[in-house]
Design a protein around this motif. Structure first.
Motif, PDB file in Angstrom:
ATOM      1  N   LEU A 114       0.802  -1.117   0.214  1.00  0.00           N
ATOM      2  CA  LEU A 114       0.300   0.108  -0.055  1.00  0.00           C
ATOM      3  C   LEU A 114       0.659   0.640  -0.190  1.00  0.00           C
ATOM      4  O   LEU A 114       0.399   2.761  -0.759  1.00  0.00           O
ATOM      5  N   ALA A 115       1.918   0.901   1.132  1.00  0.00           N
ATOM      6  CA  ALA A 115       2.623   2.320   0.853  1.00  0.00           C
ATOM      7  C   ALA A 115       3.305   2.377  -0.260  1.00  0.00           C
ATOM      8  O   ALA A 115       3.470   3.804  -1.490  1.00  0.00           O
ATOM      9  N   ALA A 175       1.224   4.599  -2.524  1.00  0.00           N
ATOM     10  CA  ALA A 175       0.994   5.909  -1.673  1.00  0.00           C
ATOM     11  C   ALA A 175       2.009   6.803  -2.715  1.00  0.00           C
ATOM     12  O   ALA A 175       1.729   7.678  -3.669  1.00  0.00           O
ATOM     13  N   PHE A 199      -2.877  -0.652   8.523  1.00  0.00           N
ATOM     14  CA  PHE A 199      -2.307   1.247   8.210  1.00  0.00           C
ATOM     15  C   PHE A 199      -2.201   1.875   9.377  1.00  0.00           C
ATOM     16  O   PHE A 199      -1.599   2.915   8.520  1.00  0.00           O
ATOM     17  N   THR A 209       1.270   3.895   7.557  1.00  0.00           N
ATOM     18  CA  THR A 209       2.259   5.017   7.692  1.00  0.00           C
ATOM     19  C   THR A 209       3.569   5.021   7.536  1.00  0.00           C
ATOM     20  O   THR A 209       4.394   5.495   7.439  1.00  0.00           O
ATOM     21  N   PHE A 228       5.838   4.076   4.506  1.00  0.00           N
ATOM     22  CA  PHE A 228       5.956   5.529   4.083  1.00  0.00           C
ATOM     23  C   PHE A 228       6.620   5.859   3.429  1.00  0.00           C
ATOM     24  O   PHE A 228       7.388   6.419   2.844  1.00  0.00           O
ATOM     25  N   LEU A 254      -5.233  11.993  -4.873  1.00  0.00           N
ATOM     26  CA  LEU A 254      -5.123  11.000  -3.822  1.00  0.00           C
ATOM     27  C   LEU A 254      -3.261  11.047  -2.996  1.00  0.00           C
ATOM     28  O   LEU A 254      -3.070  10.885  -2.374  1.00  0.00           O
ATOM     29  N   THR A 290      -3.154  10.974   0.726  1.00  0.00           N
ATOM     30  CA  THR A 290      -1.919   9.841   1.463  1.00  0.00           C
ATOM     31  C   THR A 290      -0.877  10.667   2.226  1.00  0.00           C
ATOM     32  O   THR A 290      -1.072   9.952   3.646  1.00  0.00           O
ATOM     33  N   PHE A 328      -2.691  11.633   5.645  1.00  0.00           N
ATOM     34  CA  PHE A 328      -3.017  10.592   6.410  1.00  0.00           C
ATOM     35  C   PHE A 328      -2.141  10.011   7.387  1.00  0.00           C
ATOM     36  O   PHE A 328      -1.639   9.957   8.069  1.00  0.00           O
TER      37      PHE A 328
END
Length: 431
Positions: free
Chosen positions: A47-48, A51, A186, A190, A193, A387, A391, A394
């Protein structure tokens, strides 16, 4: 008149980006991420990566339009036609480069002291001075050193992947076991990311790249894609060797993975590779910081001395000296963890402004030449940069209020410096 020389092609530029992103973070970060996401830590890294691609694509398009040193400064200035927001973005990127170099130099000092005994601070200052000299010598020499160190660094991660995929083939693991559910995935996202942060600095060596309008976008996308594959494979491999609880409890999780599989000597080998990783990251941050300072100065928003190029080495010697000196100064703070978190908050603000700049330019200059264009738009509105704003926001809300407040203090200091320097410049011009 001396100027920066274009020595770098696609391979060197991509390796520069991979060296920036891989850095030293993955060697320690994966333990904390596993503590949040459990066996689904690979999903968090996936997911990172997605992003990071959102903002990476924005950098790719903007770099194809404005291939300049001090890239973010150039993007924002061209988008909004004002020196003020551009300077604040440049101020933040300088702060991030200096603090990152200092923090990672202290990390180098910790590894070196552990292996050989000298004081941590002495090691940290010594590596900054030595690498500032490499930075001064030239971009070709810096690039060659970066390529070698990046390959060594990747070899360490390759060892972890080999261990997990070949020595532990019969391990029965539920790769979707998330002890804290979606919230844990999630939270780890973070952290993951932040492990990808670094790709943005590829754009800051634009003036030393051959054919930057074509090379830069490709290098940014390749660097993120390659490191994403490495990170995902490393995260899967690590949980095949150690449980997520063991990874979470470890202060050197990947070194402990190697130790479990190959014995104590492998632990030392990974620690030695971490020396190369930290050295490489410090070098790249010093190169990036000096080019940012050069670019802002070259645009007359800082004293012109910082844009001077050495007649023989073709490097911004004054900027190299200043960035090296300030990096040494910050190592004297000692524990830079809080300052490093403030710098991460700063780069998140930069990402938001860069994505917003791209969106603004799509409306302001829809017909401008773009050798690379971010896909997926609704009329003039590009979806992925939107997006790319969401991100990082977030990620920012995960910080403690103190970090956010101190990040805003850095912004305010930049504003005060800008207005003071602007006033001083106007006074000089009057006489």
């Amino acid at each position: 008149m001396a100027r920066l020389q274009r020595h770098l092609g696609l391979f060197q530029t991509t390796m520069y980006g991979i060296g920036l992103i891989l850095g030293a973070g993955i060697y320690a970060l994966i333990g904390d991420a596993a503590g949040e996401a459990g066996n689904t830590v690979w999903i968090s890294f996936s997911l990172a990566a997605i992003a990071s691609v959102f903002t990476g694509l924005s950098y790719a398009e903007l770099s194809s339009m404005y291939p300049k040193a001090a890239a973010e400064y150039s993007f924002v200035k061209n988008a909004f036609g004002s020196n003020f927001p551009a300077f604040i973005v440049g101020w933040l990127t300088l702060f991030v480069a200096i603090v990152s170099a200092s923090a990672i130099a202290l990390g180098f000092g910790g590894y070196f002291s552990n292996l050989f005994g000298p004081p941590v601070l002495f090691c940290a200052i010594s590596v900054i001075i030595a690498l500032s000299f490499v930075n001064f010598i030239g971009i070709r020499e810096s690039s060659s050193m970066n390529i070698i160190f990046t390959l060594i660094e990747a070899a360490g991660l390759g060892m972890i992947i080999w261990i997990g995929m070949t020595l532990f083939v019969d391990v029965s693991i539920d790769y979707f076991d998330a002890p804290q559910g979606i919230s844990g995935i999630f939270s780890a996202f973070t952290l993951a990311f932040f492990a990808y942060i670094g790709f943005e600095n590829i754009a800051n060596i634009a003036e030393e790249i051959r054919n930057p309008k074509k090379v830069l976008p490709r290098a940014i996308i390749l660097a993120i894609s390659i490191t994403a594959i490495i990170y995902i494979l490393v995260s899967v491999s690590a949980i095949r060797v150690l449980s997520w609880q063991e990874l979470d409890a470890s202060i050197a999780p990947l070194a402990d993975v190697a130790k479990r599989a190959l014995g104590p000597q492998a632990h030392i080998a990974i620690a030695a590779i971490a020396l190369f990783a930290t050295t490489n990251t410090v070098l790249i941050m010093l190169v990036s910081g000096s080019r940012i300072l050069y670019g802002i100065s070259n645009d007359k928003s800082l004293p012109s001395i910082f844009s001077r190029i050495h007649s023989k080495r073709n490097t911004p010697w004054a900027a190299v000296l200043v960035i090296g000196f300030l990096s040494v100064l910050f190592t004297l703070v000692g524990d830079l963890s809080t300052v490093a978190n403030i710098s991460v908050f700063g780069i998140i603000m930069v990402f938001i402004l860069v994505n917003f700049s791209l969106i603004w330019l799509r409306f302001k200059q829809p017909n401008a030449e773009r050798q690379f264009k971010v896909p997926l738009s609704v009329k003039k509105l590009p979806i992925l940069p939107v997006l790319g704003i969401i991100t990082p926001v977030f990620g920012a809300v995960q910080f403690e209020p103190y970090i956010i407040m101190m990040g805003m203090v850095v912004v305010v200091l930049g504003m005060l410096f800008y207005f003071a320097y602007s006033k001083l410049t106007k006074e000089r011009n009057r006489f």
